[in-house]
Design an enzyme around this catalytic site. Sequence first.
Site, PDB file in Angstrom:
ATOM      1  N   ARG A 271      10.530   1.073  -3.467  1.00 28.46           N
ATOM      2  CA  ARG A 271      10.327   1.547  -2.624  1.00 28.46           C
ATOM      3  C   ARG A 271       8.917   0.845  -1.378  1.00 28.46           C
ATOM      4  O   ARG A 271       8.301  -0.752  -2.230  1.00 28.46           O
ATOM      5  CB  ARG A 271       9.808   2.656  -3.045  1.00 28.46           C
ATOM      6  CG  ARG A 271       9.257   1.924  -3.559  1.00 28.46           C
ATOM      7  CD  ARG A 271       7.685   3.129  -4.890  1.00 28.46           C
ATOM      8  NE  ARG A 271       6.931   3.834  -4.150  1.00 28.46           N
ATOM      9  CZ  ARG A 271       5.349   4.209  -4.456  1.00 28.46           C
ATOM     10  NH1 ARG A 271       5.931   5.113  -5.048  1.00 28.46           N
ATOM     11  NH2 ARG A 271       4.560   3.994  -3.291  1.00 28.46           N
ATOM     12  N   ILE A 272       8.683   1.269  -0.964  1.00 36.49           N
ATOM     13  CA  ILE A 272       6.920   0.527  -0.242  1.00 36.49           C
ATOM     14  C   ILE A 272       6.046   2.343   0.045  1.00 36.49           C
ATOM     15  O   ILE A 272       6.600   3.251  -0.084  1.00 36.49           O
ATOM     16  CB  ILE A 272       7.409   0.711   0.696  1.00 36.49           C
ATOM     17  CG1 ILE A 272       7.933   0.574   1.787  1.00 36.49           C
ATOM     18  CG2 ILE A 272       7.909  -1.484   1.089  1.00 36.49           C
ATOM     19  CD1 ILE A 272       7.697  -0.508   3.029  1.00 36.49           C
ATOM     20  N   ASP A 273       5.006   2.048  -0.180  1.00 37.14           N
ATOM     21  CA  ASP A 273       4.273   3.044  -0.093  1.00 37.14           C
ATOM     22  C   ASP A 273       4.760   4.339   1.425  1.00 37.14           C
ATOM     23  O   ASP A 273       4.388   3.520   2.198  1.00 37.14           O
ATOM     24  CB  ASP A 273       2.562   2.905  -0.341  1.00 37.14           C
ATOM     25  CG  ASP A 273       2.242   2.667  -1.654  1.00 37.14           C
ATOM     26  OD1 ASP A 273       2.854   2.729  -2.686  1.00 37.14           O
ATOM     27  OD2 ASP A 273       1.308   0.903  -1.662  1.00 37.14           O
ATOM     28  N   LYS A 274       4.053   5.208   1.579  1.00 37.94           N
ATOM     29  CA  LYS A 274       3.734   6.083   2.822  1.00 37.94           C
ATOM     30  C   LYS A 274       3.272   5.318   4.051  1.00 37.94           C
ATOM     31  O   LYS A 274       3.504   5.955   4.629  1.00 37.94           O
ATOM     32  CB  LYS A 274       2.801   7.463   2.227  1.00 37.94           C
ATOM     33  CG  LYS A 274       2.969   8.159   3.119  1.00 37.94           C
ATOM     34  CD  LYS A 274       1.463   8.758   2.972  1.00 37.94           C
ATOM     35  CE  LYS A 274       1.965  10.641   4.365  1.00 37.94           C
ATOM     36  NZ  LYS A 274       1.229  11.861   3.817  1.00 37.94           N
TER      37      LYS A 274
END
Length: 345
Positions: free
Chosen positions: A153-156
Amino acid sequence: MTEEFDIEENGEQDLYEHLRIAVDKGQALLRIDKFLMHRVENASRNRIQNAIEADNVLVNNKPIKASYKVKPFDIITVVLPHPPRDTEVYPEDIPLVIPYEDDDLLIVNKPAGMVVHPGYNNYTGTLVNALVFHFSKLPHLPGNDGRPGLVHRIDKDTSGLLVIAKNERTITQLAKQFYDHSIHRKYLALVWGDIEKDGTVAGYIGRSLKDRRVMSVYDNEDKGKWSVTHYTVLERLGYVTLIECQLETGRTHQIRAHMQSIGHPLFNDALYGGNKILKGTVFTKYKQFVDNCFGILPRQALHAKSLGFIHPQKKTYITFEADLPQDYASCLDKWRSYVQYERSK
């Protein structure tokens, strides 16, 4: 093989009861981690121990250690910072930018502002909601309910590339590559300060003792997970520097926490102090210039630029790159113009 899923919290929240067990009067003394393994569906001992360490397991309304022995009439509760909710992800027709797709996987170029998977306060509008709409049968990793196809995942507010698995064999093999740290990921980061040379940041990343939204870098393995980031200087722009970061590990907020720990927080990273003027002059015009840059790039200056790995089925190395989004590119151009103007004076 699910270490990539360190979940970002949105701040201190009330705790909600997810499970309540009243221990019967005939229960023999038994370590609580072993006791819960037989009472919590699909929970490994490691997962239970992590919950205990995070104070998410209470006995008679008090946090305990994994060595605690369950006794008759104990009341055991598992509490989490979000309300109980089913793990079904509801499909939503959200457009996706997909630079590559085949029968086994796809690459998504995620825009800044999009949450990757459903969680507290973000049950809709996420990348996963969009994926479920576009692809009907995405696989799951064990213990990864609600996150079909995801292996990282990567941050918002980080833009850039993610790989999504489309079948069980692919998700397993990609997860193994992440676990072995053999997937190559490079990020572009604009940071405060003049960095003169390339370097490496390493340490144990764990929750800050002052603010659980923030990750801190420790030198004690008991306080976090080992993390390594290599960075290369690409462009020095006076009071800020554009660097390329290559990850060895994939911890929550790794680049953001690492750069803050060496005194170079990401430009406009509110959570790590980068949304203030940390370097530069005291002149009003300079303050107005920086505020304009903040307005152009209203998020942390972090972009997942490239992703390379061995294709699980084809067994060949493949790599992908994503151009900087407009907000990031425009902010860089403003800094370049500022530097040229200062040098011409």
